[in-house]
Design an enzyme around this catalytic site. Structure first.
Site, mmCIF file in Angstrom:
data_model
loop_
_atom_site.group_PDB
_atom_site.id
_atom_site.type_symbol
_atom_site.label_atom_id
_atom_site.label_comp_id
_atom_site.label_asym_id
_atom_site.label_seq_id
_atom_site.Cartn_x
_atom_site.Cartn_y
_atom_site.Cartn_z
ATOM 1 N N PRO A 47 15.542 16.011 11.937
ATOM 2 C CA PRO A 47 14.438 16.928 12.248
ATOM 3 C C PRO A 47 13.093 16.489 11.664
ATOM 4 C CG PRO A 47 16.402 18.151 11.598
ATOM 5 C CD PRO A 47 16.689 16.708 11.319
ATOM 6 N N VAL A 48 13.111 15.892 10.455
ATOM 7 C CA VAL A 48 11.851 15.428 9.863
ATOM 8 C C VAL A 48 11.273 14.290 10.695
ATOM 9 C CG1 VAL A 48 10.772 14.426 7.826
ATOM 10 C CG2 VAL A 48 12.551 16.166 7.559
ATOM 11 N N ALA A 86 22.114 7.644 14.447
ATOM 12 C CA ALA A 86 22.295 8.833 15.289
ATOM 13 C C ALA A 86 20.958 9.561 15.426
ATOM 14 C CB ALA A 86 23.343 9.761 14.675
ATOM 15 N N PRO A 124 -12.181 49.662 14.499
ATOM 16 C CA PRO A 124 -12.204 50.975 13.860
ATOM 17 C C PRO A 124 -12.741 51.008 12.437
ATOM 18 C CG PRO A 124 -9.987 50.085 13.867
ATOM 19 C CD PRO A 124 -10.825 49.114 14.633
ATOM 20 N N ASP A 183 -24.644 50.995 15.669
ATOM 21 C CA ASP A 183 -24.446 52.438 15.631
ATOM 22 C C ASP A 183 -23.933 52.901 14.273
ATOM 23 O OD1 ASP A 183 -25.221 52.592 18.229
ATOM 24 O OD2 ASP A 183 -23.202 52.821 19.064
ATOM 25 N N LYS A 204 -26.659 57.488 16.594
ATOM 26 C CA LYS A 204 -25.441 57.998 17.226
ATOM 27 C C LYS A 204 -24.646 58.921 16.311
ATOM 28 C CE LYS A 204 -25.952 55.957 21.186
ATOM 29 N NZ LYS A 204 -26.203 56.736 22.398
ATOM 30 N N MET A 252 -14.234 61.879 18.738
ATOM 31 C CA MET A 252 -15.413 62.707 18.465
ATOM 32 C C MET A 252 -15.081 64.197 18.543
ATOM 33 S SD MET A 252 -18.109 60.436 20.702
ATOM 34 C CE MET A 252 -16.993 60.416 22.126
#
EC number: 2.1.1.107
Length: 489
Positions: free
Chosen positions: A22-23, A44, A227, A250, A272, A385
């Protein structure tokens, strides 16, 4: 500096990887991205390397390593679990002046592979000299967030025009200024917003009309600030916040987000607040037009999402009529942000199969909504609101058949360190809000899903501002109290 940073051209050049696990696979994958001719020597192969061999993507020598394997190689990587073999490969390559890398053994390396950000043809490499690969990956992830994927295509566009620009502007200094003006301004922004054809047209026009883009018109960025928590900003929002010449913002934009705006940008507060609009909406629309016509990059910064109760549609309608270029950047709307940070899923297969967003804004002392529709069962209703109109909301829902015991939550300053969640029912919430002196910004959630708050709440601000409520077995609130004030209701 223990290692000299350099980029090697490996296209169609012979490289060797010693090892078949894998490495080795990770290293082979990197070399193949650089279009190298890769040979793997190993008795292999792991399944993934075997698959590459099966389609002739790599050459495989199915045996142990031999010294002659490094002959005619421009680069060698040792990726085995045999330390003696790795050391032998390193010493052999060093003697023959072949660049060699031994995985996880920097003392045996003639070169190291950094943590990379690939925006081909743009590449950014981050290295700690092999001392901490994990730290290098962390640094890479932070840098990566500031480099949009479109930069790679932008670099390809620039490459395609290099010779044409060089022929048109032979002076090196003037050519540098030309590219700076374009890439710090209109071409990059058009490209980043997905208008690649317009970016090419702008570049062509700059070459044809005196090479000066300073008279280019301005643009408006309609950006949702989310938010409240700055970490919830999108990458594009943050980039445009750093680019703007002037910011129109705002009251619902949190101070922490305002701090991230470009320091020398002109700041214009549009207000606002309830019944206290520093600038009426029509004046805001015309302000955006005027600033853009002055050639400025205008950031219209709104809390939440500009197209959900943010009047973004009205603003871009005016911009369209005036022929002002603009782009819209969505933000996390308050309903999604506040519900998530309160542990209240807006939909749940056991409680709600629909969610409705509604405005609780008062107009002439009333709220004009389809209350019959909002009173339907098995849905969640979210009111924006709605603080001032809360008594009307509760009264109308009950008048249209919703049980007085229907769970209800009010989220104050959601997603921030000052978040407070008040949980009650339609019958009890108006009095609870009075007891806790709630201030905007707030969000109201009505529905059976509110019952899940006590079990699913995960966000614990620095100071516990949660107002806890206890439900009876029938779902009724029998007690509500604030952990910070000790008050009871």
């Amino acid at each position: 500096m223990d290692f000299f940073p350099v980029f090697m051209r490996l296209k169609d050049r012979a490289c060797l990887v010693v090892g078949g696990g894998p490495v080795a696979l990770r290293k082979v994958s990197l070399l193949r991205k650089a279009h190298a001719r890769v040979t793997v020597v190993s008795p292999a192969l792991c399944p993934e390397l075997a698959a590459l061999k099966a389609r002739d993507a790599i050459e495989h020598l199915p045996r142990g390593f031999e010294d002659a394997d490094v002959d005619a190689r421009v680069l060698v990587i040792a990726a085995t679990d045999d330390e003696d073999l790795n050391r032998h490969v390193s010493e052999l390559c060093t003697e023959r002046c072949i660049p060699v890398n031994v995985v996880d053994q920097p003392e045996l390396c003639g070169f190291i592979t950094p943590s990379m950000i690939d925006r081909s043809p743009i590449q950014v490499a981050v290295s700690t000299g092999g001392s901490s690969p994990v730290l290098a990956r962390l640094l890479r992830s932070r840098i990566e967030s500031f480099i949009p994927a479109a930069y790679g295509r932008l670099a390809a566009l620039v490459e395609g025009y290099r010779l044409k620009v060089k022929a048109r502007i032979p002076d090196t200094e003037l050519r540098r200024r030309f590219w700076e003006r374009l890439l710090e301004g209109p071409v990059t922004e058009l490209f980043m917003s997905g208008r690649e054809d317009a970016a090419r047209e702008t570049l062509e026009k700059a070459l044809e009309t005196g090479l000066d883009t300073r008279d280019a018109g301005g643009e408006v960025f309609l950006v949702g600030a989310g938010p409240g928590d700055p970490d919830l900003l999108t990458f594009r929002a943050l980039r445009l916040m750093q680019l703007a010449d002037v910011v129109v913002y705002d009251n619902l934009v949190s101070p922490a987000i305002i701090e991230l705006v470009r320091r020398d940008a002109e700041m214009i507060y549009a207000g606002k607040k309830r019944n206290l609009h520093t600038l009426p909406q029509e004046e805001i629309n015309q302000l955006l037009v005027r600033l853009a016509k002055e050639g400025k990059r205008v950031l219209r910064l709104k809390g939440g999402d500009p197209f959900i109760f943010g009047r973004g549609g009205e603003e871009i309608d005016t911009l369209m009529q005036e022929g002002i270029p603009f782009q819209v950047v969505p933000g996390i709307t308050a309903a999604a942000g506040c519900a998530s940070f309160s542990g209240i899923p807006l939909t749940h297969r056991d409680y709600a199969q629909a969610v409705v967003f509604a405005t609780g804004h008062l107009r002439d002392g009333s709220i004009d909504l389809n209350w019959k529709m909002l009173a339907q069962p098995r849905q969640t209703v979210v009111f924006y609101m709605g603080l001032l109109g809360l008594p009307i909301i509760c009264r109308e829902l009950m008048a249209h058949g919703v049980s007085p015991d229907m769970p209800m939550a009010l989220v104050e300053q959601g997603t921030t360190q000052n978040q407070r969640v008040i949980v009650g029912t339609l019958a009890s919430m108006p009095d609870l809000v009075k007891d806790y002196d709630v201030q905007p910004p707030t969000l109201i959630i009505v529905g059976e899903v509110v019952k899940l708050h006590e079990r699913l709440k995960w966000f614990q601000p620095g100071t516990d501002h949660t107002v806890k409520s206890l439900f009876s077995s029938q779902g009724q609130v029998v007690e509500a109290r604030s952990s910070t004030e000790g008050a009871e209701a």
